[in-house]
Design a protein around this motif. Structure first.
Motif, PDB file in Angstrom:
ATOM      1  N   VAL A   1       0.770  -1.299   0.026  1.00  0.00           N
ATOM      2  CA  VAL A   1       0.144   0.038  -0.096  1.00  0.00           C
ATOM      3  C   VAL A   1       0.769   1.167   0.070  1.00  0.00           C
ATOM      4  O   VAL A   1       1.834   1.453   0.685  1.00  0.00           O
ATOM      5  CB  VAL A   1      -1.096   0.011   1.117  1.00  0.00           C
ATOM      6  N   HIS A   2       0.674   2.250  -0.930  1.00  0.00           N
ATOM      7  CA  HIS A   2       1.545   3.305  -1.144  1.00  0.00           C
ATOM      8  C   HIS A   2       1.124   4.472  -0.050  1.00  0.00           C
ATOM      9  O   HIS A   2       0.126   4.990  -0.015  1.00  0.00           O
ATOM     10  CB  HIS A   2       1.301   3.921  -2.498  1.00  0.00           C
ATOM     11  N   VAL A   3       2.248   4.735   0.974  1.00  0.00           N
ATOM     12  CA  VAL A   3       1.756   5.668   1.756  1.00  0.00           C
ATOM     13  C   VAL A   3       2.477   7.012   1.714  1.00  0.00           C
ATOM     14  O   VAL A   3       2.333   8.078   2.447  1.00  0.00           O
ATOM     15  CB  VAL A   3       1.898   5.248   3.327  1.00  0.00           C
ATOM     16  N   ALA A   4       3.557   7.140   0.865  1.00  0.00           N
ATOM     17  CA  ALA A   4       4.234   8.352   0.774  1.00  0.00           C
ATOM     18  C   ALA A   4       3.297   9.404   0.494  1.00  0.00           C
ATOM     19  O   ALA A   4       3.880  10.786   0.744  1.00  0.00           O
ATOM     20  CB  ALA A   4       5.499   8.131  -0.208  1.00  0.00           C
ATOM     21  N   SER A   5       2.532   9.471  -0.548  1.00  0.00           N
ATOM     22  CA  SER A   5       1.754  10.393  -1.153  1.00  0.00           C
ATOM     23  C   SER A   5       0.770  11.219  -0.171  1.00  0.00           C
ATOM     24  O   SER A   5      -0.166  11.918  -0.382  1.00  0.00           O
ATOM     25  CB  SER A   5       1.222  10.064  -2.562  1.00  0.00           C
ATOM     26  N   ASP A   6       0.854  10.436   1.039  1.00  0.00           N
ATOM     27  CA  ASP A   6      -0.372  10.655   2.002  1.00  0.00           C
ATOM     28  C   ASP A   6       0.194  12.075   2.584  1.00  0.00           C
ATOM     29  O   ASP A   6      -0.573  12.783   3.351  1.00  0.00           O
ATOM     30  CB  ASP A   6      -0.562   9.812   3.335  1.00  0.00           C
ATOM     31  N   ARG A   7       1.294  12.260   2.744  1.00  0.00           N
ATOM     32  CA  ARG A   7       1.924  13.415   3.398  1.00  0.00           C
ATOM     33  C   ARG A   7       1.712  14.910   2.627  1.00  0.00           C
ATOM     34  O   ARG A   7       1.688  14.767   1.479  1.00  0.00           O
ATOM     35  CB  ARG A   7       3.325  13.596   3.649  1.00  0.00           C
ATOM     36  N   ASP A   8       1.675  16.065   3.346  1.00  0.00           N
ATOM     37  CA  ASP A   8       1.566  17.433   2.839  1.00  0.00           C
ATOM     38  C   ASP A   8       2.895  17.729   2.190  1.00  0.00           C
ATOM     39  O   ASP A   8       3.692  18.056   3.028  1.00  0.00           O
ATOM     40  CB  ASP A   8       0.936  18.248   3.405  1.00  0.00           C
ATOM     41  N   LEU A   9       3.345  17.873   1.036  1.00  0.00           N
ATOM     42  CA  LEU A   9       4.685  18.422   0.604  1.00  0.00           C
ATOM     43  C   LEU A   9       4.677  19.400   0.163  1.00  0.00           C
ATOM     44  O   LEU A   9       5.727  20.049  -0.734  1.00  0.00           O
ATOM     45  CB  LEU A   9       5.230  17.367  -0.502  1.00  0.00           C
ATOM     46  N   VAL A  10       3.382  20.303  -0.106  1.00  0.00           N
ATOM     47  CA  VAL A  10       3.308  21.687  -0.522  1.00  0.00           C
ATOM     48  C   VAL A  10       3.367  22.761   0.399  1.00  0.00           C
ATOM     49  O   VAL A  10       4.331  23.741   0.442  1.00  0.00           O
ATOM     50  CB  VAL A  10       1.979  21.562  -1.349  1.00  0.00           C
ATOM     51  N   ASP A  11       2.441  22.649   1.503  1.00  0.00           N
ATOM     52  CA  ASP A  11       2.427  23.960   2.368  1.00  0.00           C
ATOM     53  C   ASP A  11       3.385  23.681   3.499  1.00  0.00           C
ATOM     54  O   ASP A  11       3.434  22.666   4.415  1.00  0.00           O
ATOM     55  CB  ASP A  11       1.185  23.615   3.211  1.00  0.00           C
ATOM     56  N   VAL A  12       4.584  24.531   3.619  1.00  0.00           N
ATOM     57  CA  VAL A  12       5.880  24.677   4.310  1.00  0.00           C
ATOM     58  C   VAL A  12       5.289  24.757   5.828  1.00  0.00           C
ATOM     59  O   VAL A  12       4.546  25.786   6.083  1.00  0.00           O
ATOM     60  CB  VAL A  12       6.912  25.566   4.146  1.00  0.00           C
ATOM     61  N   ARG A  13       5.441  23.879   6.752  1.00  0.00           N
ATOM     62  CA  ARG A  13       5.180  24.009   8.247  1.00  0.00           C
ATOM     63  C   ARG A  13       6.324  23.673   8.985  1.00  0.00           C
ATOM     64  O   ARG A  13       6.531  22.215   9.007  1.00  0.00           O
ATOM     65  CB  ARG A  13       3.843  23.452   8.539  1.00  0.00           C
ATOM     66  N   PHE A  14       7.052  24.552   9.757  1.00  0.00           N
ATOM     67  CA  PHE A  14       8.074  23.943  10.629  1.00  0.00           C
ATOM     68  C   PHE A  14       7.733  24.476  11.999  1.00  0.00           C
ATOM     69  O   PHE A  14       8.416  25.749  12.430  1.00  0.00           O
ATOM     70  CB  PHE A  14       9.203  24.533  10.093  1.00  0.00           C
TER      71      PHE A  14
END
Lengths: 435, 304
Positions: free
Chosen positions: A227-240
């Motif tokens: 099952v592909h889980v890598a794309s579940d993260r938000d890689l667009v909106d920078v939050r640190f």
């Protein structure tokens, strides 16, 4: 370099380990659904059980007069549980296949179910719900699906267990499949897989069942592995969220000032223009350090240290984002809250709140409704939330939170509530909106 | 500058490392007086490494506490001293011998040193008024640990109550404690024995020599291979002989058994573990074998 017992060279194995990824999943189901047996089976068939553990379980099974090894005994950890024959808390289990490591949050189905399920599901990429093929969908299995959906667990597996007790009937499987798919349309479940299994006999758990030739989908283990889980993260909106200010104050690193934290969203790169919240000061990323190395980018869930070009005032609880894409500092929070203690949550109550790395106090302004997790009915007449109840709550915080809707980002959209007198965690919240 | 991952994927070891660093920083930020409990074993050395990474280039902002049982392996002490001097971290040694002399714990000749460690440890935590104590416990080690939180609350008596554990959601840790209480923190909860070894190999971390295959005079007792030493006199019927062995865990020398092994490199150890059929504690720790619930009992009393 010598060949290992698996036939791979050390270099190949090292490479395999380097690329091995991680899947966290939460299991739900009652004792009767055979959940512990299924986990025992996954551990046993992936060779994660050791001889002494298996021997202990075999001995106990024998002394209890069972005619088979009760795999459930492998996971019933505390003595008080073993005596009562029930699981009372979230337990974490580990196993690995050559391509993936798995962390199971094993939650009990009955007592304290909501509290424990919410806890287990909060970190899960996948939720595994078990039903007994003889009984079909129950109120409990619907409830489990609702909680997984509320917690935005992106992948769901419905394991139709005990197929051996219904003669591996395709008809029964199809009926449960159709009924659940129908129910799931009311929920937010991006990915669903329904798998017929027998945990006791091992059918479709790791090896494909010869007794269900009509089923062409994956085995449970195959699905968990792929099952592909890598794309579940938000890689667009920078939050640190800034967690810790690193200041060596040594001769060697006299002027070093870095901001340690775990990336909650987006990809950070040196040279990026950033804004520090809540102050609104802007700067550029001078460099990103991972221990003694500089890295060219940082993304979730990396723990890094970010250095800025300008000497701006940044401290723990602040957030680094992008000037054109930053959360608005908000003190009025609308959220779904799961209540986890005996004394009910009521309007006007004051609590401590922890959101990312920021701590504050919160006042309960209103409880809009209580959600019936069995029927999805919204009860607007109750003005309090009892133990294990979930409801929509309005909060006012003493300082602004730098948050996103939970549906956009599970890290910046979640918070916990703490009783200020006892110090105990009494609630978990998922933000709908904030202003 | 190192290129990271083009596909924005973190391997599971990197994810574990990131999680542990997050926990170290969170504790350093929120607790007044943390301390790292150091056993000298591979797990606590990995913890030192993770703490080093969490605060670099600053020094680790808390001291390291070791309970000296008086029966420690000299190789372990030597390795500890190297780490402590390289990191420039403060080392506090709490001695069981001293605790016996001071009447803090009672040596009745029957109680194991591991058990006497509990009182010595609790006393040292109280004396230093530490509010958070990092431990190297992993949830894969034992069934009772599988249910323990990353932040594990201890009352004024240092006791753990499994029924009073706080729910732990997302990566939001609740560090609130009352006067006199403290928190045990387990930053490597989600690591398995194999993860630890892969990480030691990947990072080139120095660990005590006794983990690697070597020649040693050993004897059989209660199904375990124990080291011949002055602390551990042979009983009637026992005889020592030289074997090729290594240790899978590090503890009280009189109770920690070794296994016969030719594994003299990290890679060989990983191969050996991958096909091992007995858990590390079950194989070599006398103190966990007394009863099925041995660990649960010791934990409730305040054991690591």
């Amino acid at each position: 370099m010598s060949d290992s017992p698996t036939g791979l060279t050390q270099a190949q194995k090292a490479e395999q380990v380097r690329s091995m990824d991680l899947l966290r999943f939460a299991t739900a189901g009652s004792v009767d659904d055979g959940k512990s047996t299924l986990i025992g089976r996954l551990l046993l068939d992936s060779k994660s059980i050791f001889e002494d553990q298996l021997e202990a379980v075999e001995a106990t099974s024998q002394s209890k007069g069972y005619d088979y090894t009760d795999l459930a005994l492998l996971t019933d950890g505390l003595r008080s549980e073993r005596e009562q024959g029930i699981t009372i808390d979230v337990a974490y289990r580990y196993f690995a296949t050559p391509t993936r490591k798995f962390i199971i949050a094993d939650t009990p189905g009955h007592v304290q179910y909501t509290r424990n399920m919410v806890t287990g599901a909060s970190t899960a990429d996948l939720g595994l719900v078990l039903v007994d093929a003889r009984q079909g969908l129950t109120e409990q299995s619907r409830r489990h699906a609702v909680i997984l959906s509320l917690l935005r667990v992106p992948h769901l597996v419905l394991a139709v267990n005990k197929m051996d007790l219904v003669d591996f009937s395709q008809e029964i499987y199809e009926k449960i499949h159709a009924e659940f798919t129908q129910f799931a349309t009311k929920l937010n479940i991006p990915d669903l897989e329904v798998i017929p299994i027998s945990a006791l006999q091992g059918d479709n758990v790791v090896t494909r069942s010869e007794k269900m030739p009509w089923y062409s989908g994956p085995t449970l283990m195959h699905h968990l592995e792929h099952v592909h889980v890598a794309s579940d993260r938000d890689l667009v909106d920078v939050r640190f969220p800034v967690q810790y200010v690193v200041r060596p104050k040594s001769d060697e690193h006299h002027d070093y000032r870095g901001y340690g934290g775990m990336v909650a969203g987006g990809v950070l790169k040196p040279g990026d223009e950033v804004v520090v919240l809540p102050s609104g000061m802007t700067s550029k990323i001078a460099g990103i350090d991972l221990f003694d190395q500089e890295v060219s980018e940082a993304f979730p869930p990396m723990s890094v240290t970010v250095r800025l070009e300008d000497d701006v005032d940044v401290s723990r609880g602040d957030m680094i984002a992008r000037p054109a894409n930053a959360p608005k500092p908000s003190q009025d929070i609308d959220a779904m809250v799961c209540w986890m203690t005996n004394e009910p949550l009521r309007p006007r109550q004051k609590l401590a709140i922890k959101h990312t790395t920021r701590s504050a106090r919160a006042l309960v302004k209103d409880i809009q409704y209580r959600l019936d997790v069995n029927t999805l009915h919204r009860d607007q007449d109750t003005k309090e939330l009892g133990l294990n109840e979930i409801g929509r709550v309005q909060l006012r915080t003493t300082v602004p939170l730098l948050c996103d809707p939970y549906s956009k980002n599970r890290a910046t959209g979640s918070f916990i509530l703490i009783d200020e007198a006892t110090g105990v965690t009494v609630g978990g919240g998922m933000i709908n909106s904030a202003s | 500058m190192t290129e990271t991952h083009a596909d924005y994927q973190l391997s599971q070891l990197d994810q574990l490392e990131a999680e542990s660093i997050h926990i170290f920083r969170e504790v350093a930020a929120e607790f007044e007086k943390p301390v790292l409990m150091f056993s000298g074993g591979k797990d606590s050395i990995v913890m030192l490494r993770l703490a080093e990474k969490a605060f670099y280039p600053a020094k680790i902002p808390f001291p390291v506490l070791q309970v000296d049982t008086g029966y420690d392996f000299p190789e372990v002490i030597a390795c500890r001293d190297k780490w402590v001097s390289r990191l420039g971290v403060r080392l506090i040694v709490a001695s069981v011998e001293q605790a016996i002399a001071d009447g803090i714990v009672v040596d009745d000749g029957k109680t194991s040193r591991n058990r006497l460690q509990i009182g010595t440890l609790l006393n040292a935590l109280e004396e230093g008024s530490f509010t958070a104590a990092f431990g190297g416990g992993r949830r894969d080690e034992e069934k009772a640990r599988a249910k323990e939180r990353v932040y594990s609350h201890r009352d004024e008596f240092g006791q753990w109550d499994p029924k009073m554990q706080r729910p732990e959601l997302w990566s939001l840790y609740n560090g609130r404690i009352h006067e006199g209480e403290h928190m045990r923190i387990f930053p490597i909860s989600n690591w398995t024995e194999l993860d630890i070894w892969h990480y030691i190999g990947r990072e080139g971390i120095e660990i005590p020599a006794i983990y690697f295959s070597h020649q040693r005079r050993v004897f059989q007792r209660d199904g375990m291979l124990l080291t011949e030493s002055d602390f551990n006199p042979l009983r009637t019927g026992e005889s020592a002989e030289e074997r090729t062995v290594r240790f899978r865990t590090v503890g009280d020398l009189t109770l920690t058994g070794c296994v016969e092994s030719e594994a003299d490199t990290i890679d060989k150890i990983i191969d050996e573990i991958a096909i091992a059929r007995v858990t590390e504690r079950g194989a070599t720790r006398g103190d966990d074998r007394f009863s099925e619930a041995a660990m649960e009992d010791r934990k409730k009393e305040g054991y690591f």
